[in-house]
Design a protein around this motif. Structure first.
Motif, PDB file in Angstrom:
ATOM      1  N   HIS A  95     -23.271 -37.265  19.672  1.00 32.88           N
ATOM      2  CA  HIS A  95     -22.103 -36.698  18.986  1.00 32.88           C
ATOM      3  C   HIS A  95     -20.853 -37.529  19.255  1.00 32.88           C
ATOM      4  CE1 HIS A  95     -19.075 -33.209  18.422  1.00 32.88           C
ATOM      5  NE2 HIS A  95     -19.326 -33.782  17.255  1.00 32.88           N
ATOM      6  N   GLN A  96     -20.660 -37.937  20.496  1.00 38.50           N
ATOM      7  CA  GLN A  96     -19.492 -38.747  20.851  1.00 38.50           C
ATOM      8  C   GLN A  96     -19.515 -40.080  20.111  1.00 38.50           C
ATOM      9  OE1 GLN A  96     -17.007 -37.641  22.695  1.00 38.50           O
ATOM     10  NE2 GLN A  96     -15.843 -39.557  22.484  1.00 38.50           N
ATOM     11  N   MET A  97     -20.687 -40.705  20.023  1.00 45.84           N
ATOM     12  CA  MET A  97     -20.806 -41.994  19.327  1.00 45.84           C
ATOM     13  C   MET A  97     -20.504 -41.844  17.838  1.00 45.84           C
ATOM     14  SD  MET A  97     -24.247 -43.388  21.247  1.00 45.84           S
ATOM     15  CE  MET A  97     -24.451 -44.854  20.216  1.00 45.84           C
ATOM     16  N   ILE A  98     -20.916 -40.716  17.253  1.00 48.27           N
ATOM     17  CA  ILE A  98     -20.624 -40.462  15.836  1.00 48.27           C
ATOM     18  C   ILE A  98     -19.112 -40.324  15.640  1.00 48.27           C
ATOM     19  CG2 ILE A  98     -20.871 -38.802  13.951  1.00 48.27           C
ATOM     20  CD1 ILE A  98     -23.690 -38.196  15.093  1.00 48.27           C
ATOM     21  N   LYS A  99     -18.452 -39.564  16.528  1.00 50.17           N
ATOM     22  CA  LYS A  99     -16.999 -39.369  16.422  1.00 50.17           C
ATOM     23  C   LYS A  99     -16.252 -40.698  16.585  1.00 50.17           C
ATOM     24  CE  LYS A  99     -16.196 -36.076  19.438  1.00 50.17           C
ATOM     25  NZ  LYS A  99     -15.413 -35.032  20.168  1.00 50.17           N
ATOM     26  N   GLU A 100     -16.755 -41.547  17.466  1.00 47.04           N
ATOM     27  CA  GLU A 100     -16.096 -42.839  17.710  1.00 47.04           C
ATOM     28  C   GLU A 100     -16.525 -43.903  16.714  1.00 47.04           C
ATOM     29  OE1 GLU A 100     -17.188 -43.635  21.725  1.00 47.04           O
ATOM     30  OE2 GLU A 100     -15.756 -42.193  22.583  1.00 47.04           O
ATOM     31  N   LYS A 101     -17.411 -43.507  15.773  1.00 41.15           N
ATOM     32  CA  LYS A 101     -17.889 -44.412  14.719  1.00 41.15           C
ATOM     33  C   LYS A 101     -18.651 -45.614  15.270  1.00 41.15           C
ATOM     34  CE  LYS A 101     -14.185 -43.135  11.520  1.00 41.15           C
ATOM     35  NZ  LYS A 101     -14.991 -42.082  10.921  1.00 41.15           N
ATOM     36  N   THR A 102     -19.257 -45.431  16.447  1.00 42.85           N
ATOM     37  CA  THR A 102     -20.159 -46.468  16.957  1.00 42.85           C
ATOM     38  C   THR A 102     -21.613 -46.172  16.576  1.00 42.85           C
ATOM     39  OG1 THR A 102     -20.321 -45.305  19.081  1.00 42.85           O
ATOM     40  CG2 THR A 102     -18.659 -47.048  18.891  1.00 42.85           C
ATOM     41  N   LEU A 103     -21.838 -45.016  15.939  1.00 46.51           N
ATOM     42  CA  LEU A 103     -23.156 -44.646  15.409  1.00 46.51           C
ATOM     43  C   LEU A 103     -22.926 -43.898  14.106  1.00 46.51           C
ATOM     44  CD1 LEU A 103     -26.281 -44.407  15.831  1.00 46.51           C
ATOM     45  CD2 LEU A 103     -25.825 -42.224  16.975  1.00 46.51           C
ATOM     46  N   SER A 104     -23.558 -44.361  13.034  1.00 41.94           N
ATOM     47  CA  SER A 104     -23.383 -43.708  11.735  1.00 41.94           C
ATOM     48  C   SER A 104     -24.228 -42.441  11.663  1.00 41.94           C
ATOM     49  CB  SER A 104     -23.789 -44.662  10.608  1.00 41.94           C
ATOM     50  OG  SER A 104     -25.183 -44.892  10.644  1.00 41.94           O
ATOM     51  N   TRP A 105     -23.819 -41.519  10.794  1.00 36.50           N
ATOM     52  CA  TRP A 105     -24.627 -40.317  10.580  1.00 36.50           C
ATOM     53  C   TRP A 105     -26.006 -40.689  10.041  1.00 36.50           C
ATOM     54  CZ3 TRP A 105     -24.989 -35.704  12.337  1.00 36.50           C
ATOM     55  CH2 TRP A 105     -23.869 -35.014  12.778  1.00 36.50           C
ATOM     56  N   ARG A 106     -26.057 -41.708   9.211  1.00 37.78           N
ATOM     57  CA  ARG A 106     -27.349 -42.124   8.648  1.00 37.78           C
ATOM     58  C   ARG A 106     -28.340 -42.481   9.755  1.00 37.78           C
ATOM     59  NH1 ARG A 106     -28.707 -47.489   5.031  1.00 37.78           N
ATOM     60  NH2 ARG A 106     -27.827 -48.457   6.895  1.00 37.78           N
ATOM     61  N   ASN A 107     -27.883 -43.294  10.707  1.00 34.69           N
ATOM     62  CA  ASN A 107     -28.770 -43.696  11.795  1.00 34.69           C
ATOM     63  C   ASN A 107     -29.028 -42.552  12.780  1.00 34.69           C
ATOM     64  OD1 ASN A 107     -29.204 -46.245  10.844  1.00 34.69           O
ATOM     65  ND2 ASN A 107     -27.633 -47.216  12.125  1.00 34.69           N
ATOM     66  N   ALA A 108     -27.990 -41.726  13.015  1.00 35.74           N
ATOM     67  CA  ALA A 108     -28.182 -40.576  13.906  1.00 35.74           C
ATOM     68  C   ALA A 108     -29.259 -39.650  13.350  1.00 35.74           C
ATOM     69  CB  ALA A 108     -26.862 -39.826  14.074  1.00 35.74           C
ATOM     70  N   ILE A 109     -29.218 -39.403  12.044  1.00 34.99           N
ATOM     71  CA  ILE A 109     -30.206 -38.515  11.404  1.00 34.99           C
ATOM     72  C   ILE A 109     -31.600 -39.116  11.472  1.00 34.99           C
ATOM     73  CG2 ILE A 109     -30.954 -37.726   9.118  1.00 34.99           C
ATOM     74  CD1 ILE A 109     -27.947 -37.020   8.634  1.00 34.99           C
ATOM     75  N   LEU A 110     -31.691 -40.437  11.337  1.00 35.89           N
ATOM     76  CA  LEU A 110     -32.991 -41.104  11.440  1.00 35.89           C
ATOM     77  C   LEU A 110     -33.637 -40.814  12.791  1.00 35.89           C
ATOM     78  CD1 LEU A 110     -34.947 -43.155  10.042  1.00 35.89           C
ATOM     79  CD2 LEU A 110     -33.686 -44.969  11.233  1.00 35.89           C
ATOM     80  N   LEU A 111     -32.826 -40.801  13.838  1.00 37.99           N
ATOM     81  CA  LEU A 111     -33.327 -40.515  15.188  1.00 37.99           C
ATOM     82  C   LEU A 111     -33.568 -39.024  15.401  1.00 37.99           C
ATOM     83  CD1 LEU A 111     -33.948 -41.393  18.121  1.00 37.99           C
ATOM     84  CD2 LEU A 111     -31.486 -41.228  18.581  1.00 37.99           C
TER      85      LEU A 111
END
Length: 441
Positions: free
Chosen positions: A69-85
């Motif tokens: 969640h923190q990485m998504i907020k900081e834009k170091t991880l996209s929602w697309r890639n987060a959802i893939l995981l």
């Protein structure tokens, strides 16, 4: 000079544990661009597929979900890639029935419901794919009861996916994930019929005619509906007489039985997928027996089939045979399952054989005891207007003879020795005279 066998053994010893492999890849995600991240996540998903329950729980902690969640907020991880995981983690968790509750209290869990509602309410430029992905990830990972407002968004969204009737491999996988997610909604969550009944009925009926679903998808469609049955008895007519649950459950169990080598010992965590599906069918059948009051002739075949599964699984698949015992005990407690059917289809013999084993755990003993208690109590009175006293006495005589034939009196004697313990552990109100709980003429 080392032999090739020694070298192979040395390599295996040096091989990094799966949870460490996963963590090493995850720790490197922030240093990658989006495409490199996607490649690493695909590798991580392969690792997830190999994990057992202990490894999975070690990796997917509340801290990990908070970090995502923190990485998504900081834009170091996209929602697309987060959802893939996240989707692969949820799929593996639900497919293997892992008990992992770390998602529920994470900051990611608290963020996703708001995103689902926001995306659903969006009038222009709604991202349907993102909405579906969010719904699936949330349901597959969440183990708490879902709020009504959220269910009113999630259920129609995922049923729309599951109603796709194309039979290509990609669509079948999408349908399977959607139904897997829907079936994970707790039976304690109440859902209004208008949100799901037409859709799930169409999915089940269409499969009965065209066989478009995978075995897992079809079972999970039924699981979703049976879960609703626990709170809504008005579904009984649809489940019994329109969709023919008992007929379909029997047919699926028979087909799944043919796919398993019952002589090969099952390893915990490494069962073939058909074993897991059988376990899920037995779970749904147990609930069906518990909540259903209608009699139908198709029950006869289902009872017989469960006895067959029990006999096939008792040597090498103890979890399955145990579930058969629990399910048949549930059937014996219900008046819509005739006692003469239990006798004819071998249920009473199966219980007698099981309880005559030299080693039994408390749960098997207790459920066996309750099985015979239910039979005994039901034989003391008329079950329906069509059963006259002569037929009832004849049925009692036949059951008593069958139990004598199985030398069940030894089992009764053994219960005298352990019943005080069982009585304290399970139910303080029962008599200590164990003979009262067995059929006698």
């Amino acid at each position: 000079m080392k032999s090739s066998c020694d070298n192979e053994l040395h390599c295996r010893k040096k091989e990094m544990p799966l949870n460490e492999k996963f963590s090493k890849l995850f720790d490197g995600l922030e240093e990658c661009d989006e495409e490199e991240q996607m490649q690493k996540i695909r590798e991580m998903n392969e690792i997830i597929n190999e994990m057992d329950e202990e490894e999975f729980i070690t990796v997917f902690t509340e801290e990990l979900f908070n970090k995502i969640h923190q990485m998504i907020k900081e834009k170091t991880l996209s929602w697309r890639n987060a959802i893939l995981l996240l989707k692969q983690a949820g799929y593996r968790k639900e497919l293997k029935s892992f008990f992992c509750y770390s998602f529920d209290d994470s900051s990611l869990s608290k963020r996703m419901p708001g995103m689902i509602i926001e995306e659903e309410r969006r009038i222009e430029e709604k991202n349907e794919r993102l909405l579906v992905d969010l719904c699936e990830c949330y349901l597959l990972l969440c183990d708490k009861c879902i709020p009504d407002e959220l269910l009113s968004n999630i259920v129609p969204c995922l049923l729309k996916v599951a109603l796709n009737k194309e039979e290509n491999e990609e669509t079948q996988k999408e349908v399977e994930i959607a139904l897997l997610a829907l079936s994970h909604i707790s039976k304690f969550c109440e859902i209004k019929q208008e949100l799901y009944l037409n859709g799930i009925t169409e999915i089940i009926k269409y499969h009965q005619e065209h066989h478009n679903l995978t075995q897992l998808s079809y079972q999970r469609a039924w699981n979703f509906l049976i879960n609703r049955f626990s709170n809504d008895k008005s579904l009984e007519e649809v489940i019994v007489n329109e969709l023919h649950f008992t007929r379909e459950a029997r047919r699926e169990l028979e087909e799944l039985m043919r796919c398993i080598d019952w002589k090969r010992k099952g390893e915990r965590g490494k069962e073939v997928k058909e074993v897991k599906i059988i376990w899920r069918w037995l779970d749904a059948i147990y609930d069906y027996f518990y909540f259903c009051e209608l009699w139908n002739e198709e029950l006869v075949g289902l009872i017989s089939c469960i006895v067959q599964v029990f006999r096939a699984s008792r040597d090498n698949y103890p979890d399955i045979s145990r579930d058969c015992i629990f399910t048949l005990k549930s059937a014996a407690e219900k008046r819509n399952v005739k006692i003469d059917v239990l006798l004819k289809e071998g249920t009473i013999v199966a219980f007698s054989e099981e309880m005559n084993q030299s080693t039994l755990d408390d749960d098997i003993m207790w459920n066996g005891l309750l099985f015979f208690l239910s039979i005994s109590e039901r034989l003391k009175e008329k079950e329906d207007e069509e059963t006259d006293e002569t037929k009832r006495k004849e049925l009692k005589r036949r059951i008593f003879e069958k139990m004598e034939e199985e030398e069940f009196e030894d089992c009764i004697e053994s219960f005298h020795k352990i019943f005080d313990f069982l009585n304290r552990k399970y139910y303080d109100g029962l008599s200590l005279n164990i003979s009262d709980y067995f059929v006698n003429a």
